[in-house]
Each structure stands twice: as structure tokens, then as C-alpha cells.
Write an enzyme that holds these catalytic residues in place. Structure first.
Site, PDB file in Angstrom:
ATOM      1  N   CYS A   1       0.821  -1.222   0.000  1.00 21.93           N
ATOM      2  CA  CYS A   1       0.000   0.000   0.000  1.00 21.93           C
ATOM      3  C   CYS A   1       0.853   1.271   0.000  1.00 21.93           C
ATOM      4  O   CYS A   1       0.386   2.331  -0.382  1.00 21.93           O
ATOM      5  CB  CYS A   1      -0.913   0.030   1.216  1.00 21.93           C
ATOM      6  SG  CYS A   1      -2.037  -1.357   1.259  1.00 21.93           S
TER       7      CYS A   1
ATOM      8  N   HIS B   1      -4.392   6.422   4.082  1.00 22.27           N
ATOM      9  CA  HIS B   1      -4.575   5.193   3.304  1.00 22.27           C
ATOM     10  C   HIS B   1      -5.989   4.636   3.524  1.00 22.27           C
ATOM     11  O   HIS B   1      -6.472   4.586   4.658  1.00 22.27           O
ATOM     12  CB  HIS B   1      -3.522   4.164   3.703  1.00 22.27           C
ATOM     13  CG  HIS B   1      -3.716   2.854   3.032  1.00 22.27           C
ATOM     14  ND1 HIS B   1      -3.863   2.742   1.665  1.00 22.27           N
ATOM     15  CD2 HIS B   1      -3.824   1.589   3.537  1.00 22.27           C
ATOM     16  CE1 HIS B   1      -4.044   1.464   1.363  1.00 22.27           C
ATOM     17  NE2 HIS B   1      -4.025   0.756   2.472  1.00 22.27           N
TER      18      HIS B   1
ATOM     19  N   ASN C   1     -10.175  -1.247  -0.527  1.00 25.40           N
ATOM     20  CA  ASN C   1      -8.751  -0.954  -0.370  1.00 25.40           C
ATOM     21  C   ASN C   1      -8.044  -1.273  -1.694  1.00 25.40           C
ATOM     22  O   ASN C   1      -7.920  -2.443  -2.064  1.00 25.40           O
ATOM     23  CB  ASN C   1      -8.190  -1.810   0.773  1.00 25.40           C
ATOM     24  CG  ASN C   1      -6.700  -1.614   0.989  1.00 25.40           C
ATOM     25  OD1 ASN C   1      -6.024  -0.950   0.204  1.00 25.40           O
ATOM     26  ND2 ASN C   1      -6.188  -2.204   2.050  1.00 25.40           N
TER      27      ASN C   1
HETATM   28  N1  ACO Z   1     -18.203 -11.115   7.333  1.00 23.33           N
HETATM   29  C1  ACO Z   1     -18.680 -11.523   8.536  1.00 23.33           C
HETATM   30  N2  ACO Z   1     -17.872 -11.779   9.586  1.00 23.33           N
HETATM   31  C2  ACO Z   1     -16.554 -11.620   9.400  1.00 23.33           C
HETATM   32  C3  ACO Z   1     -16.000 -11.188   8.185  1.00 23.33           C
HETATM   33  C4  ACO Z   1     -16.886 -10.944   7.123  1.00 23.33           C
HETATM   34  N3  ACO Z   1     -16.468 -10.533   5.905  1.00 23.33           N
HETATM   35  N4  ACO Z   1     -14.670 -11.107   8.296  1.00 23.33           N
HETATM   36  C5  ACO Z   1     -14.376 -11.472   9.563  1.00 23.33           C
HETATM   37  N5  ACO Z   1     -15.513 -11.787  10.218  1.00 23.33           N
HETATM   38  C6  ACO Z   1     -15.656 -12.249  11.582  1.00 23.33           C
HETATM   39  C7  ACO Z   1     -14.428 -12.902  12.125  1.00 23.33           C
HETATM   40  O1  ACO Z   1     -14.342 -14.252  11.726  1.00 23.33           O
HETATM   41  C8  ACO Z   1     -14.625 -12.745  13.610  1.00 23.33           C
HETATM   42  O2  ACO Z   1     -15.477 -13.741  14.063  1.00 23.33           O
HETATM   43  P1  ACO Z   1     -15.183 -14.494  15.454  1.00 23.33           P
HETATM   44  O3  ACO Z   1     -15.252 -13.413  16.480  1.00 23.33           O
HETATM   45  O4  ACO Z   1     -16.284 -15.493  15.524  1.00 23.33           O
HETATM   46  O5  ACO Z   1     -13.824 -15.096  15.321  1.00 23.33           O
HETATM   47  C9  ACO Z   1     -15.335 -11.401  13.727  1.00 23.33           C
HETATM   48  O6  ACO Z   1     -15.883 -11.140  12.430  1.00 23.33           O
HETATM   49  C10 ACO Z   1     -14.421 -10.262  14.115  1.00 23.33           C
HETATM   50  O7  ACO Z   1     -13.225 -10.347  13.343  1.00 23.33           O
HETATM   51  P2  ACO Z   1     -12.085  -9.286  13.443  1.00 23.33           P
HETATM   52  O8  ACO Z   1     -10.952  -9.689  12.574  1.00 23.33           O
HETATM   53  O9  ACO Z   1     -11.791  -9.009  14.890  1.00 23.33           O
HETATM   54  O10 ACO Z   1     -12.849  -8.030  12.830  1.00 23.33           O
HETATM   55  P3  ACO Z   1     -12.390  -6.551  12.816  1.00 23.33           P
HETATM   56  O11 ACO Z   1     -13.423  -5.736  13.399  1.00 23.33           O
HETATM   57  O12 ACO Z   1     -10.967  -6.387  13.297  1.00 23.33           O
HETATM   58  O13 ACO Z   1     -12.370  -6.226  11.243  1.00 23.33           O
HETATM   59  C11 ACO Z   1     -10.794  -6.014   9.439  1.00 23.33           C
HETATM   60  C12 ACO Z   1     -11.522  -6.978  10.375  1.00 23.33           C
HETATM   61  C13 ACO Z   1     -11.827  -5.290   8.608  1.00 23.33           C
HETATM   62  C14 ACO Z   1      -9.881  -6.833   8.533  1.00 23.33           C
HETATM   63  C15 ACO Z   1      -9.962  -4.989  10.247  1.00 23.33           C
HETATM   64  O14 ACO Z   1      -9.213  -5.649  11.232  1.00 23.33           O
HETATM   65  C16 ACO Z   1      -9.015  -4.159   9.387  1.00 23.33           C
HETATM   66  O15 ACO Z   1      -9.423  -3.318   8.621  1.00 23.33           O
HETATM   67  N6  ACO Z   1      -7.686  -4.348   9.548  1.00 23.33           N
HETATM   68  C17 ACO Z   1      -6.680  -3.551   8.879  1.00 23.33           C
HETATM   69  C18 ACO Z   1      -6.489  -3.918   7.446  1.00 23.33           C
HETATM   70  C19 ACO Z   1      -5.325  -3.099   6.881  1.00 23.33           C
HETATM   71  O16 ACO Z   1      -5.131  -1.956   7.238  1.00 23.33           O
HETATM   72  N7  ACO Z   1      -4.487  -3.692   6.027  1.00 23.33           N
HETATM   73  C20 ACO Z   1      -3.240  -3.010   5.673  1.00 23.33           C
HETATM   74  C21 ACO Z   1      -3.237  -2.497   4.364  1.00 23.33           C
HETATM   75  S1  ACO Z   1      -3.595  -3.673   3.127  1.00 23.33           S
HETATM   76  C22 ACO Z   1      -2.271  -3.788   2.011  1.00 23.33           C
HETATM   77  O17 ACO Z   1      -1.147  -3.457   2.305  1.00 23.33           O
HETATM   78  C23 ACO Z   1      -2.515  -4.475   0.639  1.00 23.33           C
END
Ligand code: ACO
Length: 334
Positions: free
Chosen positions: A121, A261, A291
Site C-alpha cells: 500500500c 490510506h 482498499n
Molecule cells: N463477514 C462476517 N464476519 C466476518 C467477516 C466478514 N467478511 N470477516 C471477519 N468476520 C468475523 C471474524 O471471523 C470474527 O469472528 P469471530 O469473532 O467469531 O472469530 C469477527 O468477524 C471479528 O473479526 P475481526 O478480525 O476481529 O474483525 P475486525 O473488526 O478487526 O475487522 C478487518 C476486520 C476489517 C480486517 C480490520 O481488522 C481491518 O481493517 N484491519 C486492517 C487492514 C489493513 O489496514 N491492512 C493493511 C493495508 S492492506 C495492504 O497493504 C494491501
């Protein structure tokens, strides 16, 4: 890495962006993974994303070409004036030749040296910083910096924790030499390879090639530990932002516009809140495009300029974060 002020500077002459035609809405995921429009919207802010269709000739290269044409046209710079082309991408059309050299050929930019840059990114900001160094050192006059991805090609469509997050697109900026005040004021870049496993595509390159008995298609797709990245993304973008402000002897009150970002609306909101930035001073397009990795910053800057939110002479702070890990920030007087 700190950049010091030199007599020459580089000005962002113009930006551009281009996205694939196909819009994929959240509800479409409901038919093949256990997810919902409501979950995706509330946890990420994403409502839709664009997906490249190779049958329509849409690849990282062609998206880059269209974004480049917009930026060059707006800058009034001809391709034959370019002396450097860099494409920040982790989804090149081919590993060799690079997307950048193919772009050079398509644009008709024979004077440019060109290469791809792998910083996930942060690819656009890393590329812009390299271009800025060459321009500021007086070695080149004009550079084309691209951030472009077709992340749809490296998504595991069965993994709900990643497939809903990413999209395809390209952003571009044309940089030129200046002795004036409208220039890149400061850029800081950082990496920490200790956290490489948080965001990776483990198979499909030389470590585990496609012909290896160990090769697994699911591991040739994006693997992400989203929760861990979330916290690091906020902390590191804030630290990098503080550093470029300190370099320029400025505070957030001196900045007209902020672009973070576009990975998750909650990350953007938390960064803005921590810096005391009101919503009208930031740009969000993660809702429309998801993203798009290296494309997010230049595409946001382009959209904000086109909407009249960023005007000539404004000071803009951009911060990024991505796989590697890589991150950074740049302060620019547009
Ligand atoms: N639909 C429904 N439920 C989901 C989904 C989905 N698409 N994805 C995950 N869940 C579930 C998980 O399995 C979990 O269930 P569990 O509690 O039963 O285990 C629950 O939702 C919560 O999961 P978390 O991972 O804690 O969810 P969070 O609120 O953290 O959101 C996310 C996940 C969106 C990925 C977030 O953590 C995020 O945005 N992280 C940063 C991503 C980022 O910045 N990446 C860097 C740049 S990317 C690059 O360089 C190409």
C-alpha cells in the site's frame, strides 16, 4: 529516512486516477461466503469495489495507462518529457518485464528509466519519494509516479476475512522540478520486516514456485492478520504524520487537507480524530473502491482536487500503511 530541503524541489504538477468498469457490491458476497452487507459496511465502511475484467483489457498496466494519461494531460506534460516512471504495485501484469517499462512503451516515453516498486500500500509514497530525490538533486526534470493494483487477482474468494476488503484501480501523479514554494515539503518512509507475516502472499514466487509439490493455490493469495494490522496502521500513520509535520515546523493546524490510506473507515476516522481533523478536511473513497493498496493516495488526491477540496497552494498531508510492513507520510504544498 529523512529528506532535507534542497534548492530544487519537486512539485506535484497534476494527478489522475482510473478504475475498472465493473462494480461489485457487498451483497454479491452473500451468495458465496458467510458475510453480509451490514457486517462489511459497519466494520470497514466499504459498500462496493471495482473489479478488473481482463476480457475488457483491464489489467494493472492498462489501469495505470489511463490514470497516467489523465495526469499527463492535466499537467500539460508530454510523455517524451518524462525521465523516470515508477509503478508501485504488488500485482504487476508480469514479473518481467515490469509494468513500468511496458507503460513507458505504451506512452512513448523513450527518455525515461522505469521500474516497478514493491512496497504494498505504501508503493505510491515510496515511488514519489524516489522521484522527489532525483528531481531535487537536479538529475531529472519530470517523473511519472503510479500506484496501481488488481488485487482481485490475488484474493482468495472463499476467505471472508480478506475477500470483501480489496478492489482494483490506479492513481498517478506527474512531478516536475521547481524552485518555488509549491513542492513536496517532507517525506518520511519506514519499514519493519519483523511483521512481514501479518500481510503476505506466501506461495507462487521463487520460495514456493507454482511447479513445487508444496505449492498451494490458497497460499498464492493474500493472507492477512487484520486485527493486528489495525492497531499498527493507526499508530504508525500517526507517528509518520507527526514526523513530517515536525520536519516542516508545522502543526496539524497548518495543514489544509489530510489523506489517509483507504483500508478501513474506522482506521481513517481514528487517525483523523487523533489529529483533531474534522471530516471535511479528509477524503474518503474506501466506500466506493475498497482498499486499492498503492492506488489509494493518488486517487484520493485526484478526487479531492477535482471536487475543489484541495486547491493550488494548499498544504496536504498524506499517510500510508501496508504490507512489508511499510508505512510513511508526506507533506506537500500542492
Ligand atoms: N463477514 C462476517 N464476519 C466476518 C467477516 C466478514 N467478511 N470477516 C471477519 N468476520 C468475523 C471474524 O471471523 C470474527 O469472528 P469471530 O469473532 O467469531 O472469530 C469477527 O468477524 C471479528 O473479526 P475481526 O478480525 O476481529 O474483525 P475486525 O473488526 O478487526 O475487522 C478487518 C476486520 C476489517 C480486517 C480490520 O481488522 C481491518 O481493517 N484491519 C486492517 C487492514 C489493513 O489496514 N491492512 C493493511 C493495508 S492492506 C495492504 O497493504 C494491501
Amino acid at each position: 529516512m529523512v529528506e532535507t530541503r534542497l534548492p530544487y524541489g519537486s512539485q506535484v504538477l497534476a494527478t489522475g486516477a482510473h478504475f475498472p468498469r465493473k462494480v461489485m457490491k457487498n451483497v454479491e458476497f452473500e451468495s458465496f461466503v458467510e458475510t453480509s452487507d451490514e457486517w462489511i459496511k459497519s466494520r470497514t465502511g466499504i459498500e462496493s469495489r471495482r473489479i478488473a475484467d481482463p476480457a475488457l483489457g483491464e489489467t494493472t498496466l492498462t489501469l495505470s495507462l489511463e490514470a497516467a494519461r489523465v495526469a499527463l494531460d492535466r499537467a500539460g506534460v508530454r510523455p517524451d518529457q518524462l525521465e523516470f516512471i515508477v509503478v508501485g504495485t504488488v500485482t504487476p501484469d508480469t514479473i518481467m518485464p515490469s509494468t513500468a517499462t511496458q507503460l513507458q512503451a505504451l506512452l512513448g516515453a523513450p527518455k525515461a528509466f522505469a521500474f516497478d516498486l514493491s512496497a504494498a500500500c505504501s508503493g505510491f509514497l515510496y515511488g514519489m519519494s524516489i522521484a522527489d530525490q532525483y528531481i531535487s538533486a537536479g538529475r531529472i526534470g519530470h517523473a511519472l509516479v503510479i500506484g496501481a493494483e488488481t488485487l482481485s487477482t490475488v484474493i482468495n474468494w472463499r476467505d471472508r476475512t480478506t475477500c470483501v476488503l480489496f478492489g482494483d484501480g490506479a492513481g498517478a501523479a506527474v512531478l516536475g522540478r521547481t524552485e518555488g514554494e509549491r513542492r513536496i515539503l517532507s517525506t518520511r518512509l519506514y519499514s519493519d520486516g519483523q511483521y512481514g507475516d501479518l500481510l503476505s502472499i506466501p506461495h507462487g514466487c521463487s520460495k514456493v514456485p507454482v511447479y513445487s509439490p508444496e505449492y498451494r493455490l490458497d497460499l498464492a493469495k493474500i493472507q492477512m492478520k487484520g486485527r493486528e494490522i489495525f492497531k499498527l496502521a493507526i499508530r504508525n500513520m500517526l507517528d509518520a504524520s507527526a514526523s513530517v509535520l515536525s520536519d516542516a515546523g508545522m502543526t496539524t493546524a497548518d495543514v489544509d487537507f489530510f489523506i489517509f490510506h483507504q483500508a478501513n473507515i474506522r482506521i481513517i476516522d481514528m487517525c483523523a480524530k487523533s489529529l483533531n481533523v474534522p471530516p471535511e478536511k479528509t477524503w474518503v473513497n474506501v466506500d466506493k473502491y475498497g482498499n486499492t493498496s498503492a492506488a489509494t493516495l493518488p486517487a484520493c488526491l485526484y478526487e479531492a482536487q477535482m471536487a475543489g477540496k484541495v486547491k493550488e497552494g494548499d498544504t496536504v498531508l498524506m499517510a500510508t500503511f501496508g504490507g512489508g510492513l511499510t508505512w510513511g507520510a508526506s507533506l506537500i504544498r500542492i
